[in-house]
Design a protein around this motif. Structure first.
Motif, short mmCIF file in Angstrom:
data_model
loop_
_atom_site.label_atom_id
_atom_site.label_comp_id
_atom_site.label_asym_id
_atom_site.label_seq_id
_atom_site.Cartn_x
_atom_site.Cartn_y
_atom_site.Cartn_z
N THR A 84 44.91 52.06 12.57
CA THR A 84 46.13 52.24 12.13
C THR A 84 46.06 52.87 10.65
O THR A 84 45.25 52.31 9.95
CB THR A 84 47.00 50.83 12.11
OG1 THR A 84 46.36 50.00 11.04
CG2 THR A 84 47.23 50.22 13.47
N SER A 85 46.80 53.89 10.35
CA SER A 85 46.81 54.43 8.95
C SER A 85 48.15 55.04 8.71
O SER A 85 49.04 55.24 9.74
CB SER A 85 45.68 55.42 9.19
OG SER A 85 45.45 55.80 7.89
N PRO A 276 51.39 49.48 3.48
CA PRO A 276 51.46 48.05 4.06
C PRO A 276 51.89 47.88 5.42
O PRO A 276 51.67 46.99 6.08
CB PRO A 276 52.10 47.32 3.15
CG PRO A 276 51.87 48.11 1.88
CD PRO A 276 51.82 49.54 2.22
N GLY A 277 52.76 48.72 6.03
CA GLY A 277 53.30 48.78 7.16
C GLY A 277 52.14 48.93 8.29
O GLY A 277 52.32 48.65 9.45
N SER A 278 51.34 49.82 8.03
CA SER A 278 50.03 50.23 8.90
C SER A 278 48.99 48.89 8.97
O SER A 278 48.56 48.57 10.03
CB SER A 278 49.21 51.31 8.24
OG SER A 278 49.97 52.44 8.59
N ILE A 279 49.23 48.10 7.87
CA ILE A 279 48.47 46.73 8.04
C ILE A 279 49.31 46.00 8.86
O ILE A 279 48.85 44.99 9.72
CB ILE A 279 48.34 46.07 6.64
CG1 ILE A 279 47.47 46.98 5.83
CG2 ILE A 279 47.67 44.86 6.71
CD1 ILE A 279 47.25 46.67 4.32
N HIS A 296 42.50 48.73 10.12
CA HIS A 296 43.34 49.52 9.27
C HIS A 296 42.73 50.36 8.41
O HIS A 296 41.81 49.75 7.67
CB HIS A 296 44.16 48.67 8.60
CG HIS A 296 44.92 49.24 7.58
ND1 HIS A 296 44.64 49.26 6.11
CD2 HIS A 296 45.96 50.17 7.37
CE1 HIS A 296 45.44 50.11 5.27
NE2 HIS A 296 46.35 50.44 6.01
N ILE A 297 43.01 51.80 8.24
CA ILE A 297 42.34 52.56 7.09
C ILE A 297 43.49 53.11 6.33
O ILE A 297 44.45 53.54 6.80
CB ILE A 297 41.58 53.80 7.82
CG1 ILE A 297 40.43 53.38 8.85
CG2 ILE A 297 41.20 54.79 6.93
CD1 ILE A 297 39.76 54.47 9.33
N ASN A 298 43.07 52.79 4.81
CA ASN A 298 43.86 53.29 3.98
C ASN A 298 43.61 54.89 3.86
O ASN A 298 42.82 55.17 3.46
CB ASN A 298 44.00 52.81 2.60
CG ASN A 298 45.08 53.07 1.81
OD1 ASN A 298 45.47 54.36 1.71
ND2 ASN A 298 45.14 52.36 0.67
N SER A 299 44.56 55.61 4.26
CA SER A 299 44.10 57.44 4.17
C SER A 299 44.14 57.73 3.04
O SER A 299 43.75 58.77 2.60
CB SER A 299 45.06 57.87 5.15
OG SER A 299 46.64 57.87 4.71
#
Length: 306
Positions: A84-85, A276-279, A296-299
């Motif tokens: 997710t990202s 944070p929504g992807s988390i 989860h990856i922070n792009s």
């Protein structure tokens, strides 16, 4: 409202409220959250099954008009791992290939426009490189924007409130946009937000000593007219937005202050406000999909600041 505000203030002191956690780099791909296995059960999931399960919980049935469609791959792909990202950037895709994940769930577009239309990009080398990378490695991409905002709770707001530690300060559960926080100067509020979200810099307007208690929280890019309408309706001390064109919301806030209604503005950046929504999505997948590896990856924010 005053009773809730007093109770919230008593539950957490002003000093405790200003977080001093270490800041992560906001500039690039963050791989700090390793793959985790949700369960030892050997259930195999397809892309379509995962999509349908989240859609059923969010809206009950598919929306007739939505941008949440497959951007690559097919519903029939058996999922080996999920990322997710915020954005399915090329580095995110390359990392998925590296660890053997074949399903990416971003919140925002993959091909540089809201509807992910690609006709105008067919002869573009950047588009061709990205598209070929996905096709050659049989990776599916499903944008999850409309459904996660319709989830109960709204996954983006819930994730952001968790990150900011602001859930106790929501005035009405049905409207997480309005918060009553312990009184902070604008400078103290910026320090808290940067620390909690791992942001190096923010753009802001206002007097550094302006006391902020009533917060209007508007992540992402809602558009200037929506920002202005909500500011008018709620009369906040400070507005936190993801992004805005400079000639809309920022100019309105500047004129509003000059006209006697002091209002501060903090621009977080689109990615930093909604990541944070992807988390939240990662956590939902881990809870609801036994046996699937999810990370989860922070792009990352594409900008650097000189």
């Amino acid at each position: 409202m005053k009773e809730k505000k007093q109770k919230a203030t008593e539950s957490k002191t002003r000093r405790e409220f200003i977080s001093d956690i270490s800041k992560a780099s906001a500039g690039g791909l963050l791989l700090s959250i390793p793959f985790r296995q949700a369960s030892a059960q050997n259930k195999t999931w397809t892309v379509g099954e995962i999509m349908d399960r989240f859609i059923e919980e969010s809206t009950g049935e598919p929306l007739t008009e939505t941008v949440d469609t497959l951007k690559a791959g097919s519903r029939d792909i058996e999922v080996t791992g999920i990322i997710t990202s915020m954005f399915a950037t090329i580095p995110v895709i390359e990392y998925a290939i590296q660890i053997g994940a074949n399903f990416i769930i971003p919140h925002e577009p993959t091909f540089y426009n809201h509807l992910d239309e690609t006709d105008w990009l067919e002869d573009d080398s950047t588009y061709q490189y990205k598209s070929n990378l996905l096709e050659e490695n049989e990776i599916a991409i499903w944008r999850n924007h409309d459904y996660i905002h319709r989830h109960s709770p709204d996954g983006v707001y819930s994730g952001l409130l968790d990150k900011l530690m602001w859930k106790p300060y929501v005035v009405e559960e049905s409207s997480p946009r309005i918060l009553e926080i312990p009184a902070l100067s604008l400078t103290e509020l910026i320090t808290h937000v940067k620390a909690r979200l791992g942001i190096d810099t923010v753009r802001y307007f206002g007097n550094s000593n302006h006391v902020c208690e009533k917060v209007l929280l508007l992540p992402g890019a809602m558009g200037g007219e929506n920002h202005i309408r909500l500011i008018k309706e709620n009369d906040p001390d400070v507005v936190l937005i993801g992004e805005s064109t400079e000639w809309t919301t920022p100019e309105y806030v500047r004129d509003r202050t000059a006209s006697g209604k002091e209002t501060s503005l903090i621009v977080l950046g689109h990615t930093d406000s909604e990541d944070p929504g992807s988390i939240y999505m990662k956590d939902w997948l881990l809870k609801n999909l036994p046996g699937v590896d999810v990370t989860h990856i922070n792009s990352g924010n594409p900008y650097r600041f000189g």
